[in-house]
Design a protein around this motif. Structure first.
Motif, mmCIF file in Angstrom:
data_model
loop_
_atom_site.group_PDB
_atom_site.id
_atom_site.type_symbol
_atom_site.label_atom_id
_atom_site.label_comp_id
_atom_site.label_asym_id
_atom_site.label_seq_id
_atom_site.Cartn_x
_atom_site.Cartn_y
_atom_site.Cartn_z
ATOM 1 N N ASN A 125 0.813 -1.218 0.000
ATOM 2 C CA ASN A 125 0.000 0.000 0.000
ATOM 3 C C ASN A 125 0.844 1.264 0.000
ATOM 4 O OD1 ASN A 125 -2.939 -1.008 0.396
ATOM 5 N ND2 ASN A 125 -1.746 -2.179 1.874
ATOM 6 N N ASN A 126 2.178 1.091 -0.102
ATOM 7 C CA ASN A 126 3.095 2.230 -0.069
ATOM 8 C C ASN A 126 2.772 3.142 1.112
ATOM 9 O OD1 ASN A 126 5.318 3.627 -1.066
ATOM 10 N ND2 ASN A 126 4.062 5.001 -2.305
ATOM 11 N N ALA A 127 2.518 2.530 2.255
ATOM 12 C CA ALA A 127 2.105 3.272 3.449
ATOM 13 C C ALA A 127 3.308 3.864 4.168
ATOM 14 C CB ALA A 127 1.338 2.356 4.392
ATOM 15 N N ALA A 128 3.096 5.040 4.738
ATOM 16 C CA ALA A 128 4.126 5.634 5.581
ATOM 17 C C ALA A 128 4.260 4.853 6.881
ATOM 18 C CB ALA A 128 3.779 7.089 5.876
ATOM 19 N N ARG A 144 -5.334 2.550 22.633
ATOM 20 C CA ARG A 144 -6.509 2.229 21.831
ATOM 21 C C ARG A 144 -6.339 2.744 20.405
ATOM 22 N NH1 ARG A 144 -6.949 1.278 26.884
ATOM 23 N NH2 ARG A 144 -8.966 0.772 27.828
ATOM 24 N N ILE A 145 -6.894 1.991 19.446
ATOM 25 C CA ILE A 145 -6.898 2.397 18.043
ATOM 26 C C ILE A 145 -8.200 3.151 17.767
ATOM 27 C CG2 ILE A 145 -6.835 1.607 15.644
ATOM 28 C CD1 ILE A 145 -4.225 1.107 17.214
ATOM 29 N N VAL A 146 -8.067 4.418 17.412
ATOM 30 C CA VAL A 146 -9.243 5.243 17.120
ATOM 31 C C VAL A 146 -9.389 5.324 15.601
ATOM 32 C CG1 VAL A 146 -10.348 7.489 17.432
ATOM 33 C CG2 VAL A 146 -8.843 6.566 19.228
ATOM 34 N N ARG A 147 -10.579 4.925 15.111
ATOM 35 C CA ARG A 147 -10.881 4.961 13.680
ATOM 36 C C ARG A 147 -12.047 5.914 13.418
ATOM 37 N NH1 ARG A 147 -8.772 0.377 10.739
ATOM 38 N NH2 ARG A 147 -7.866 -1.224 12.098
ATOM 39 N N ASP A 148 -12.168 6.360 12.155
ATOM 40 C CA ASP A 148 -13.315 7.199 11.800
ATOM 41 C C ASP A 148 -14.520 6.314 11.472
ATOM 42 O OD1 ASP A 148 -13.047 6.261 9.175
ATOM 43 O OD2 ASP A 148 -12.130 8.102 8.419
ATOM 44 N N ALA A 149 -15.625 6.941 11.072
ATOM 45 C CA ALA A 149 -16.867 6.199 10.819
ATOM 46 C C ALA A 149 -16.722 5.184 9.697
ATOM 47 C CB ALA A 149 -17.995 7.175 10.499
ATOM 48 N N ASP A 150 -15.753 5.392 8.805
ATOM 49 C CA ASP A 150 -15.523 4.472 7.688
ATOM 50 C C ASP A 150 -14.481 3.411 8.014
ATOM 51 O OD1 ASP A 150 -17.350 5.780 5.978
ATOM 52 O OD2 ASP A 150 -15.851 7.311 5.526
ATOM 53 N N LEU A 154 -7.343 6.848 12.615
ATOM 54 C CA LEU A 154 -7.200 8.251 12.998
ATOM 55 C C LEU A 154 -5.988 8.473 13.895
ATOM 56 C CD1 LEU A 154 -10.891 9.354 13.785
ATOM 57 C CD2 LEU A 154 -9.484 9.950 11.789
ATOM 58 N N ARG A 155 -5.908 7.721 14.996
ATOM 59 C CA ARG A 155 -4.806 7.930 15.926
ATOM 60 C C ARG A 155 -4.763 6.783 16.937
ATOM 61 N NH1 ARG A 155 -8.980 11.093 17.263
ATOM 62 N NH2 ARG A 155 -9.822 10.969 19.388
ATOM 63 N N ILE A 156 -3.681 6.749 17.694
ATOM 64 C CA ILE A 156 -3.563 5.863 18.854
ATOM 65 C C ILE A 156 -3.641 6.753 20.085
ATOM 66 C CG2 ILE A 156 -2.091 4.241 20.095
ATOM 67 C CD1 ILE A 156 -0.621 3.825 17.350
ATOM 68 N N VAL A 157 -4.473 6.378 21.027
ATOM 69 C CA VAL A 157 -4.543 7.148 22.272
ATOM 70 C C VAL A 157 -4.118 6.239 23.419
ATOM 71 C CG1 VAL A 157 -7.012 6.656 22.623
ATOM 72 C CG2 VAL A 157 -5.968 8.631 23.745
ATOM 73 N N ARG A 217 -2.110 3.113 7.967
ATOM 74 C CA ARG A 217 -3.101 2.048 8.107
ATOM 75 C C ARG A 217 -2.935 1.363 9.459
ATOM 76 N NH1 ARG A 217 -4.890 0.743 2.789
ATOM 77 N NH2 ARG A 217 -5.577 -1.335 3.397
ATOM 78 N N ALA A 218 -4.008 0.778 9.936
ATOM 79 C CA ALA A 218 -3.978 -0.072 11.121
ATOM 80 C C ALA A 218 -4.404 -1.462 10.683
ATOM 81 C CB ALA A 218 -4.899 0.462 12.209
ATOM 82 N N ALA A 219 -3.569 -2.449 10.926
ATOM 83 C CA ALA A 219 -3.828 -3.808 10.453
ATOM 84 C C ALA A 219 -3.994 -4.751 11.638
ATOM 85 C CB ALA A 219 -2.670 -4.278 9.568
ATOM 86 N N ASN A 220 -5.174 -5.339 11.750
ATOM 87 C CA ASN A 220 -5.445 -6.300 12.811
ATOM 88 C C ASN A 220 -4.834 -7.640 12.410
ATOM 89 O OD1 ASN A 220 -6.469 -7.795 14.910
ATOM 90 N ND2 ASN A 220 -8.584 -7.748 14.204
#
Length: 247
Positions: A125-128, A144-150, A154-157, A217-220
């Motif tokens: 995915n040529n991800a940073a 915690r992994i914070v994601r948007d509605a889609d 978004l971020r790690i808190v 990206r966040a990959a489970n």
């Protein structure tokens, strides 16, 4: 350096809860030190060069690992957080073009195939940055992994900085990351210790890169067992039981 895959392993911390004079990462699980298990996993994932960040009892850790031809060391003289620890690798890897895994040296249950999956996700995915995540109800103390509605990252808190809503999130940061190396060092330069611990958090790099328009990206892709870090003798025994059950 040629475009290849490298790794940074964090092994600088002092763990008073282990109640032992032995540096934490050198405690053995099933006849091998915790950090040697991590080294085996990263090699299995295709890593060609490894930088171990040392700090507490650095000479002892270096002496235990210096026979590895693919390992070199960087010193974190003061412990100012995980982001600060990774900054110490810039002399060794600052010119590297390619992927870098960033891992903790006290996670001996990591599997090579899981780390390879993180690297594949980053490269394809040529991800940073790709954050390795796991899902668990036992999320106390974990980022915690914070994601948007889609469902986009978004971020790690961190637990100590999380809102009541964020504390309910069960997808957690495993502490395993795959970065584009140049993007990593760019983000590290923008870190600020604006948190409850007044430390430089490596986890903030993901949000910094996302906010700059880079793909993050966040990959489970990991099991919660693989994320088990060891801070006490009881946890060391738990990890040993899991490893024996795998055999």
């Amino acid at each position: 350096m040629a475009r290849s895959t490298v790794a940074i392993i964090l092994a600088a911390g002092k763990s008073t809860r282990m109640k032992s004079e032995t540096p934490k990462v050198l405690h053995e699980v099933c006849g091998k030190s915790m950090i040697d298990h991590v080294l085996d996993a990263v090699r299995g994932a295709g890593v060609e060069k490894i930088v171990v960040i040392v700090g507490h009892k650095a000479d002892i850790v270096k002496a235990a690992l210096e026979h590895h031809a693919d390992v070199e060391f960087a010193l974190q003289a003061e412990q100012k957080g995980t982001g600060h620890a990774v900054m110490m690798a810039e002399d060794a890897l600052g010119q590297h073009e390619g992927s870098v895994l960033v891992l903790a040296g006290d996670t001996p249950l990591l599997r090579a195939e899981s780390l390879k999956g993180l690297l594949d996700e980053q490269q394809q995915n040529n991800a940073a940055c790709v954050v390795g995540t796991a899902v668990t109800e036992n999320n106390a103390g974990l980022g915690r992994i914070v994601r948007d509605a889609d469902g986009n990252f978004l971020r790690i808190v961190e637990h100590k900085d999380a809102s009541p809503e964020e504390l309910e999130i069960q997808e957690i940061n495993t502490g395993c990351f795959a970065f584009d190396t140049q993007d990593l060092f760019s983000a590290l330069k923008q870190l600020r210790p604006e948190n409850q611990q007044a430390e430089y958090y490596l986890t903030d790099c993901a949000e910094i890169l996302r906010n700059s328009g880079k793909p993050v990206r966040a990959a489970n892709s990991l099991s919660i067992e693989e994320a088990m870090g060891v801070n006490t003798q009881e946890q060391l025994a738990e990890v040993a039981e899991v490893m024996k059950a795998r055999a």
